[in-house]
Design a protein around this motif. Structure first.
Motif, mmCIF file in Angstrom:
data_model
loop_
_atom_site.group_PDB
_atom_site.id
_atom_site.type_symbol
_atom_site.label_atom_id
_atom_site.label_comp_id
_atom_site.label_asym_id
_atom_site.label_seq_id
_atom_site.Cartn_x
_atom_site.Cartn_y
_atom_site.Cartn_z
ATOM 1 N N VAL A 90 0.658 -1.045 -0.062
ATOM 2 C CA VAL A 90 -0.023 0.104 0.055
ATOM 3 C C VAL A 90 0.939 1.281 -0.055
ATOM 4 O O VAL A 90 1.753 1.277 0.796
ATOM 5 C CB VAL A 90 -0.891 -0.041 1.378
ATOM 6 N N VAL A 91 0.902 2.129 -1.021
ATOM 7 C CA VAL A 91 1.820 3.141 -1.325
ATOM 8 C C VAL A 91 0.875 4.454 -1.329
ATOM 9 O O VAL A 91 -0.234 4.261 -2.074
ATOM 10 C CB VAL A 91 2.619 3.098 -2.506
ATOM 11 N N ILE A 92 1.368 5.613 -0.610
ATOM 12 C CA ILE A 92 0.641 6.881 -0.658
ATOM 13 C C ILE A 92 1.841 7.765 -1.113
ATOM 14 O O ILE A 92 2.610 7.807 -0.523
ATOM 15 C CB ILE A 92 0.211 7.139 0.777
ATOM 16 N N PHE A 93 1.338 8.434 -2.259
ATOM 17 C CA PHE A 93 2.239 9.267 -2.865
ATOM 18 C C PHE A 93 1.825 10.670 -2.074
ATOM 19 O O PHE A 93 0.565 10.856 -2.239
ATOM 20 C CB PHE A 93 2.168 9.309 -4.198
ATOM 21 N N ALA A 94 2.658 11.699 -1.925
ATOM 22 C CA ALA A 94 2.153 12.947 -1.473
ATOM 23 C C ALA A 94 3.454 13.902 -1.922
ATOM 24 O O ALA A 94 4.370 13.854 -1.369
ATOM 25 C CB ALA A 94 2.274 12.905 0.207
ATOM 26 N N GLY A 95 2.817 14.785 -2.925
ATOM 27 C CA GLY A 95 3.741 15.918 -3.257
ATOM 28 C C GLY A 95 5.150 15.028 -4.197
ATOM 29 O O GLY A 95 4.742 14.203 -4.842
ATOM 30 N N LEU A 96 6.282 15.327 -3.414
ATOM 31 C CA LEU A 96 7.311 14.746 -3.864
ATOM 32 C C LEU A 96 7.884 13.517 -3.059
ATOM 33 O O LEU A 96 8.561 12.781 -3.475
ATOM 34 C CB LEU A 96 8.651 15.581 -4.036
ATOM 35 N N ALA A 125 2.576 15.599 5.773
ATOM 36 C CA ALA A 125 1.503 16.159 6.049
ATOM 37 C C ALA A 125 1.164 17.551 5.219
ATOM 38 O O ALA A 125 2.198 17.946 4.775
ATOM 39 C CB ALA A 125 1.519 16.715 7.624
ATOM 40 N N ARG A 126 0.064 18.027 5.115
ATOM 41 C CA ARG A 126 -0.280 19.337 4.615
ATOM 42 C C ARG A 126 0.040 19.352 3.354
ATOM 43 O O ARG A 126 0.673 20.355 2.424
ATOM 44 C CB ARG A 126 0.378 20.529 5.469
ATOM 45 N N GLN A 127 -0.428 18.258 2.338
ATOM 46 C CA GLN A 127 -0.066 18.732 0.933
ATOM 47 C C GLN A 127 -1.393 18.607 0.183
ATOM 48 O O GLN A 127 -2.651 18.422 0.871
ATOM 49 C CB GLN A 127 0.411 16.928 0.318
ATOM 50 N N ASP A 128 -1.395 19.189 -0.929
ATOM 51 C CA ASP A 128 -2.547 19.479 -1.658
ATOM 52 C C ASP A 128 -3.615 18.307 -1.855
ATOM 53 O O ASP A 128 -4.780 18.288 -1.732
ATOM 54 C CB ASP A 128 -2.366 20.029 -3.130
ATOM 55 N N SER A 129 -2.890 17.061 -2.317
ATOM 56 C CA SER A 129 -3.528 15.906 -2.582
ATOM 57 C C SER A 129 -2.749 14.498 -2.160
ATOM 58 O O SER A 129 -1.509 14.808 -2.353
ATOM 59 C CB SER A 129 -4.230 15.768 -3.907
ATOM 60 N N TYR A 130 -3.312 13.519 -2.102
ATOM 61 C CA TYR A 130 -2.652 12.434 -2.060
ATOM 62 C C TYR A 130 -3.224 11.299 -2.923
ATOM 63 O O TYR A 130 -4.309 11.239 -3.185
ATOM 64 C CB TYR A 130 -2.634 11.794 -0.456
ATOM 65 N N LEU A 131 -2.076 10.393 -3.441
ATOM 66 C CA LEU A 131 -2.431 9.285 -4.281
ATOM 67 C C LEU A 131 -2.394 8.047 -3.507
ATOM 68 O O LEU A 131 -1.297 7.911 -3.062
ATOM 69 C CB LEU A 131 -1.920 9.095 -5.703
ATOM 70 N N LEU A 132 -3.242 7.066 -3.102
ATOM 71 C CA LEU A 132 -3.275 5.967 -2.613
ATOM 72 C C LEU A 132 -3.269 4.801 -3.654
ATOM 73 O O LEU A 132 -4.321 4.478 -4.372
ATOM 74 C CB LEU A 132 -4.264 5.691 -1.428
ATOM 75 N N MET A 133 -2.704 3.767 -3.436
ATOM 76 C CA MET A 133 -2.255 2.692 -4.430
ATOM 77 C C MET A 133 -2.134 1.296 -3.814
ATOM 78 O O MET A 133 -1.287 1.414 -2.820
ATOM 79 C CB MET A 133 -0.895 2.847 -5.521
ATOM 80 N N GLN A 141 -7.363 9.277 -5.590
ATOM 81 C CA GLN A 141 -7.041 10.512 -4.871
ATOM 82 C C GLN A 141 -7.774 10.980 -3.563
ATOM 83 O O GLN A 141 -8.608 10.594 -3.776
ATOM 84 C CB GLN A 141 -7.253 11.772 -5.762
ATOM 85 N N TYR A 142 -6.974 11.668 -2.426
ATOM 86 C CA TYR A 142 -7.633 11.715 -1.578
ATOM 87 C C TYR A 142 -6.963 12.954 -0.719
ATOM 88 O O TYR A 142 -6.088 13.468 -1.352
ATOM 89 C CB TYR A 142 -7.329 10.634 -0.276
ATOM 90 N N VAL A 143 -7.684 13.678 0.165
ATOM 91 C CA VAL A 143 -7.184 14.847 0.862
ATOM 92 C C VAL A 143 -6.816 14.530 2.063
ATOM 93 O O VAL A 143 -7.075 13.207 2.391
ATOM 94 C CB VAL A 143 -8.295 16.038 0.821
ATOM 95 N N GLU A 144 -6.018 15.185 2.976
ATOM 96 C CA GLU A 144 -5.402 14.621 3.974
ATOM 97 C C GLU A 144 -6.675 14.154 5.013
ATOM 98 O O GLU A 144 -6.456 13.177 5.832
ATOM 99 C CB GLU A 144 -4.613 15.716 4.763
ATOM 100 N N GLN A 145 -7.736 15.101 5.390
ATOM 101 C CA GLN A 145 -8.721 14.548 6.098
ATOM 102 C C GLN A 145 -9.154 13.459 5.819
ATOM 103 O O GLN A 145 -9.680 12.517 6.710
ATOM 104 C CB GLN A 145 -9.853 15.691 6.083
ATOM 105 N N GLU A 146 -9.536 12.935 4.673
ATOM 106 C CA GLU A 146 -10.042 11.617 4.342
ATOM 107 C C GLU A 146 -9.005 10.432 4.768
ATOM 108 O O GLU A 146 -9.713 9.462 5.110
ATOM 109 C CB GLU A 146 -10.181 11.391 2.800
ATOM 110 N N LEU A 147 -7.630 10.656 4.632
ATOM 111 C CA LEU A 147 -6.713 9.435 5.038
ATOM 112 C C LEU A 147 -6.748 9.657 6.684
ATOM 113 O O LEU A 147 -6.392 8.368 7.061
ATOM 114 C CB LEU A 147 -5.518 9.942 4.541
#
Length: 157
Positions: A90-96, A125-133, A141-147
């Motif tokens: 399970v990988v979560i990408f956040a910004g760089l 923390a505090r990224q615009d969006s996150y990709l969960l694979m 795609q998710y936002v921090e509050q959802e994760l």
């Protein structure tokens, strides 16, 4: 008769010395002006480098044709979902950056679904969006509050 004081002769400095001094002053002045007029990032926008959070949740296979049970309460993906099994990434990408975890605790539930748990720590923390694979499948795609939500559940079939 000798003079009471010696007459001083002044030597002229060569022109290239004056040109070098002027160039040095211009360079120093340019550096000062360049640094003082550059746009600055507000202090509030700078994030502490170590600010992270943890995302935990479940992954569900709900179609009976997408998983098999092992007879001991466990389950794993089958066919086109064979990669969804205990230990899958399970990988979560956040910004760089990114953070990773694994699927654990595979259980065949009474409602006819196959459920896995996951926990991913060290997510920036505090990224615009996150990709969960999950298991190299299409990312969502998710936002921090959802994760950070206690009810994070993904259905992958």
């Amino acid at each position: 008769m000798q003079p009471l004081y010696e007459e001083r002769t002044t030597r002229r400095r060569p022109g290239w010395m004056w040109a070098g001094a002027a160039a040095g002053l211009l360079l120093a002045g340019g550096m000062f002006v360049g640094n003082s007029t550059r746009a600055r990032t507000p202090v509030a926008a700078n994030r502490p480098p170590g600010e992270t959070f943890v995302a935990s949740g479940t992954v569900l296979l709900g179609d009976r044709g997408s998983f098999v049970t092992d007879g001991h309460g466990g389950c794993s993906g089958t066919g086109g979902h064979a990669d969804v099994q205990e230990g899958a990434q399970v990988v979560i990408f956040a910004g760089l950056g990114f953070a990773g975890g694994r699927l654990t605790d595979a259980r065949a539930l009474a409602d006819g679904t196959c459920q896995f748990r996951f926990s991913v720590s060290g997510i920036p923390a505090r990224q615009d969006s996150y990709l969960l694979m999950v298991a190299d499948r299409d990312s969502r795609q998710y936002v921090e509050q959802e994760l950070k939500s206690a009810l994070l559940a993904l259905r992958v079939d």
